[in-house]
Enzyme design. Structure first.
Site, PDB file in Angstrom:
ATOM      1  N   SER A 277     -41.668  -4.199  -4.932  1.00  0.00           N
ATOM      2  CA  SER A 277     -41.527  -5.618  -4.589  1.00  0.00           C
ATOM      3  C   SER A 277     -41.751  -6.496  -5.801  1.00  0.00           C
ATOM      4  O   SER A 277     -42.579  -6.173  -6.675  1.00  0.00           O
ATOM      5  CB  SER A 277     -42.557  -5.972  -3.516  1.00  0.00           C
ATOM      6  OG  SER A 277     -42.650  -7.369  -3.347  1.00  0.00           O
TER       7      SER A 277
ATOM      8  N   TYR B 151     -51.792  -5.557  -1.132  1.00  0.00           N
ATOM      9  CA  TYR B 151     -50.423  -5.077  -0.893  1.00  0.00           C
ATOM     10  C   TYR B 151     -49.665  -4.926  -2.217  1.00  0.00           C
ATOM     11  O   TYR B 151     -49.042  -3.897  -2.490  1.00  0.00           O
ATOM     12  CB  TYR B 151     -49.702  -6.057   0.044  1.00  0.00           C
ATOM     13  CG  TYR B 151     -48.200  -5.932   0.063  1.00  0.00           C
ATOM     14  CD1 TYR B 151     -47.589  -4.845   0.663  1.00  0.00           C
ATOM     15  CD2 TYR B 151     -47.391  -6.901  -0.538  1.00  0.00           C
ATOM     16  CE1 TYR B 151     -46.200  -4.727   0.667  1.00  0.00           C
ATOM     17  CE2 TYR B 151     -46.024  -6.790  -0.539  1.00  0.00           C
ATOM     18  CZ  TYR B 151     -45.429  -5.705   0.063  1.00  0.00           C
ATOM     19  OH  TYR B 151     -44.067  -5.592   0.048  1.00  0.00           O
TER      20      TYR B 151
ATOM     21  N   LYS C 275     -48.235  -1.469  -4.322  1.00  0.00           N
ATOM     22  CA  LYS C 275     -46.879  -1.248  -4.845  1.00  0.00           C
ATOM     23  C   LYS C 275     -46.949  -0.787  -6.303  1.00  0.00           C
ATOM     24  O   LYS C 275     -46.263   0.163  -6.701  1.00  0.00           O
ATOM     25  CB  LYS C 275     -46.042  -2.526  -4.741  1.00  0.00           C
ATOM     26  CG  LYS C 275     -45.675  -2.925  -3.313  1.00  0.00           C
ATOM     27  CD  LYS C 275     -44.691  -1.952  -2.679  1.00  0.00           C
ATOM     28  CE  LYS C 275     -44.200  -2.370  -1.319  1.00  0.00           C
ATOM     29  NZ  LYS C 275     -43.551  -1.276  -0.578  1.00  0.00           N
TER      30      LYS C 275
ATOM     31  N   ASN D 233     -36.506 -11.558  -2.155  1.00  0.00           N
ATOM     32  CA  ASN D 233     -36.775 -11.950  -0.760  1.00  0.00           C
ATOM     33  C   ASN D 233     -35.621 -11.549   0.163  1.00  0.00           C
ATOM     34  O   ASN D 233     -34.668 -12.330   0.319  1.00  0.00           O
ATOM     35  CB  ASN D 233     -37.008 -13.455  -0.674  1.00  0.00           C
ATOM     36  CG  ASN D 233     -38.336 -13.880  -1.265  1.00  0.00           C
ATOM     37  OD1 ASN D 233     -38.586 -13.651  -2.445  1.00  0.00           O
ATOM     38  ND2 ASN D 233     -39.190 -14.474  -0.468  1.00  0.00           N
TER      39      ASN D 233
HETATM   40  C1  UD1 Z   1     -43.704 -13.093   0.853  1.00  0.00           C
HETATM   41  C2  UD1 Z   1     -44.833 -12.235   0.323  1.00  0.00           C
HETATM   42  C3  UD1 Z   1     -44.257 -11.165  -0.575  1.00  0.00           C
HETATM   43  C4  UD1 Z   1     -43.220 -10.362   0.157  1.00  0.00           C
HETATM   44  C5  UD1 Z   1     -42.134 -11.280   0.666  1.00  0.00           C
HETATM   45  C6  UD1 Z   1     -41.137 -10.527   1.515  1.00  0.00           C
HETATM   46  C7  UD1 Z   1     -46.793 -13.734   0.229  1.00  0.00           C
HETATM   47  C8  UD1 Z   1     -47.730 -14.461  -0.663  1.00  0.00           C
HETATM   48  N1  UD1 Z   1     -45.792 -13.064  -0.385  1.00  0.00           N
HETATM   49  O1  UD1 Z   1     -43.140 -13.752  -0.250  1.00  0.00           O
HETATM   50  O2  UD1 Z   1     -45.276 -10.311  -1.041  1.00  0.00           O
HETATM   51  O3  UD1 Z   1     -42.676  -9.387  -0.703  1.00  0.00           O
HETATM   52  O4  UD1 Z   1     -42.730 -12.293   1.485  1.00  0.00           O
HETATM   53  O5  UD1 Z   1     -39.997 -11.267   1.714  1.00  0.00           O
HETATM   54  O6  UD1 Z   1     -46.903 -13.736   1.436  1.00  0.00           O
HETATM   55  N2  UD1 Z   1     -42.417 -21.067   3.856  1.00  0.00           N
HETATM   56  C9  UD1 Z   1     -42.499 -22.262   4.531  1.00  0.00           C
HETATM   57  N3  UD1 Z   1     -42.741 -22.231   5.882  1.00  0.00           N
HETATM   58  C10 UD1 Z   1     -42.910 -21.061   6.571  1.00  0.00           C
HETATM   59  C11 UD1 Z   1     -42.816 -19.836   5.861  1.00  0.00           C
HETATM   60  C12 UD1 Z   1     -42.566 -19.878   4.496  1.00  0.00           C
HETATM   61  O7  UD1 Z   1     -42.349 -23.326   3.938  1.00  0.00           O
HETATM   62  O8  UD1 Z   1     -43.151 -21.098   7.780  1.00  0.00           O
HETATM   63  C13 UD1 Z   1     -42.141 -21.079   2.407  1.00  0.00           C
HETATM   64  C14 UD1 Z   1     -43.210 -20.413   1.575  1.00  0.00           C
HETATM   65  O9  UD1 Z   1     -44.240 -21.289   1.271  1.00  0.00           O
HETATM   66  C15 UD1 Z   1     -42.408 -19.953   0.362  1.00  0.00           C
HETATM   67  C16 UD1 Z   1     -41.020 -19.680   0.920  1.00  0.00           C
HETATM   68  O10 UD1 Z   1     -40.960 -20.361   2.168  1.00  0.00           O
HETATM   69  O11 UD1 Z   1     -42.322 -20.980  -0.569  1.00  0.00           O
HETATM   70  C17 UD1 Z   1     -40.754 -18.216   1.156  1.00  0.00           C
HETATM   71  O12 UD1 Z   1     -41.815 -17.677   1.909  1.00  0.00           O
HETATM   72  P1  UD1 Z   1     -41.824 -16.192   2.442  1.00  0.00           P
HETATM   73  O13 UD1 Z   1     -40.579 -15.916   3.194  1.00  0.00           O
HETATM   74  O14 UD1 Z   1     -43.116 -15.952   3.137  1.00  0.00           O
HETATM   75  O15 UD1 Z   1     -41.713 -15.294   1.112  1.00  0.00           O
HETATM   76  P2  UD1 Z   1     -42.670 -15.242  -0.175  1.00  0.00           P
HETATM   77  O16 UD1 Z   1     -43.843 -16.117  -0.033  1.00  0.00           O
HETATM   78  O17 UD1 Z   1     -41.815 -15.429  -1.363  1.00  0.00           O
END
Ligand code: UD1
Length: 343
Positions: free
Chosen positions: A125, A149, A153, A179
């Site tokens: 990841s 986590y 990895k 992602n």
């Molecule tokens: C997260 C994990 C990462 C994992 C990846 C899988 C964390 C810190 N990291 O990454 O280890 O490999 O998912 O895809 O959890 N967001 C919102 N509202 C929401 C959900 C998310 O605004 O309800 C935003 C988050 O703040 C972020 C972006 O959307 O900026 C993407 O979030 P998310 O899909 O959770 O992915 P990551 O944080 O990049």
């Protein structure tokens, strides 16, 4: 016919990988304990690629079970996806994560040692980069995982590097996913998170479906054009094709090869850009509130995907619009995920 052992094959990534391999004429031997997945996903793979999957309910920590499965013969390579993957949960339960992820991999390697299999693709990841020092992120960027986590990895990548050093008959590719989002074009397979989704796209889909009243946009004061955080969203079918490319590269590689390759698009998309694309493509409004940053979140993260192009001959082809359309197609055809269908 060549057989690929796929651990965690019933999961979100695994099901798309198996369907893609099956459609290319490869057979998969799936090992999954269904801790965070459903056997219904296997039935969906079978519907897309009939007769290509042999599924076993087993835990990768059960070395003897793996030995028995491998003893049936024909497996030439492994794609190792089984593992726990919720970042927050890993902080709360680091021992459970280490046991499942790292000890599980050690058990898998012990079983493989007694088999002829020497080609290994590992599901790593981009989380191993932690807070990147710059973007785009290349594979040579420093690693600094921020959670158990992420540490798991990186530790597994280290185990595999040592394995190939000690026994150069091994060939290894670590794939560092950015992602993954979206779903199979058919709408029959997709991401099926249990409980409240942590990740953005599943939350957007459930909001569109009316299962959640609104989306919280976490952070609007990031140093990005619209203030929301930027990620490299990659269509899960592009990701799946990256695994096929990795198997091809391993077949052509020299013994002792260990490669670590980013799978991303190389394009950064903000939270608001993704939400607006979803609304536009699907014609559905996503009610949202702008809220504080989520602790631990990175501002900007996207891949330098050039090594994947050179070493695997692979590039992501699908657009953000494809990701939004396919994610919603799956969600709208399967509002309860696999649960309803399995009942
Ligand atoms: C997260 C994990 C990462 C994992 C990846 C899988 C964390 C810190 N990291 O990454 O280890 O490999 O998912 O895809 O959890 N967001 C919102 N509202 C929401 C959900 C998310 O605004 O309800 C935003 C988050 O703040 C972020 C972006 O959307 O900026 C993407 O979030 P998310 O899909 O959770 O992915 P990551 O944080 O990049």
């Amino acid at each position: 016919m060549e057989k690929v052992l796929v651990t965690g094959g019933a999961g979100y990534i695994g099901s798309h990988v198996m369907a893609t391999l099956g459609r290319r004429g490869l057979r998969c031997v799936c090992v999954d304990n269904y801790a965070n997945s459903s056997p219904e996903a296997i039935r969906r793979v079978e519907a897309l690629a009939p007769g290509t999957v042999e599924a076993h309910e087993a835990d990768i920590r059960d070395t003897d079970a793996l030995r028995r499965i491998l003893a049936t013969g024909g497996v030439t390579s492994v794609i190792h996806l089984a593992g726990l993957k919720a970042v927050g949960e890993s902080v709360a339960e680091p021992e459970r994560y280490h046991d499942n992820n790292v000890r599980g991999t050690e058990s898998l390697l012990a079983a493989l040692a007694d088999s002829p299999v020497r080609r290994f693709v590992f599901s790593s990841s981009a989380t191993v980069y932690g807070h990147p020092q710059g973007v785009p992120i290349s594979e040579s960027a420093p690693t600094a995982p921020q959670s158990p986590y992420g540490e798991n990895k990186l530790e597994i990548e280290g185990l595999l590097a040592r394995l190939a050093k000690d026994d150069p008959s091994w060939r290894v590719i670590n794939l560092r996913y950015f992602n993954p989002v979206g779903a199979h074009e058919s709408g029959t397979m997709g991401e099926d998170p249990s409980g409240i989704p942590n990740n953005l796209m599943p939350f957007v889909c459930q909001t569109a479906a009316g299962r959640r009243p609104q989306l919280s946009v976490f952070g609007t004061d990031y140093p990005t054009p619209d203030g929301t955080a930027v990620r490299d969203y990659i269509h899960v079918m592009d990701l799946a094709e990256g695994h096929v490319a990795a198997l091809g590269a391993l077949a052509a590689a020299r013994d002792g090869t260990v490669m670590t390759v980013n799978l991303g698009t190389g394009r950064g998309i903000s939270v608001l850009e993704l939400v607006q694309a979803f609304e536009r493509v699907n014609g559905i409004a996503i009610p949202r509130v702008l809220t504080a940053r989520r602790p631990g979140d990175v501002a900007v993260c996207y891949a330098d995907p050039s090594l994947a192009r050179q070493a695997l001959g692979w590039t992501a082809r699908r657009t953000l619009e494809d990701m939004c359309r396919d994610a919603w197609h799956w969600q709208s055809l399967n509002p309860e995920g696999y649960r309803k269908a399995a009942a």
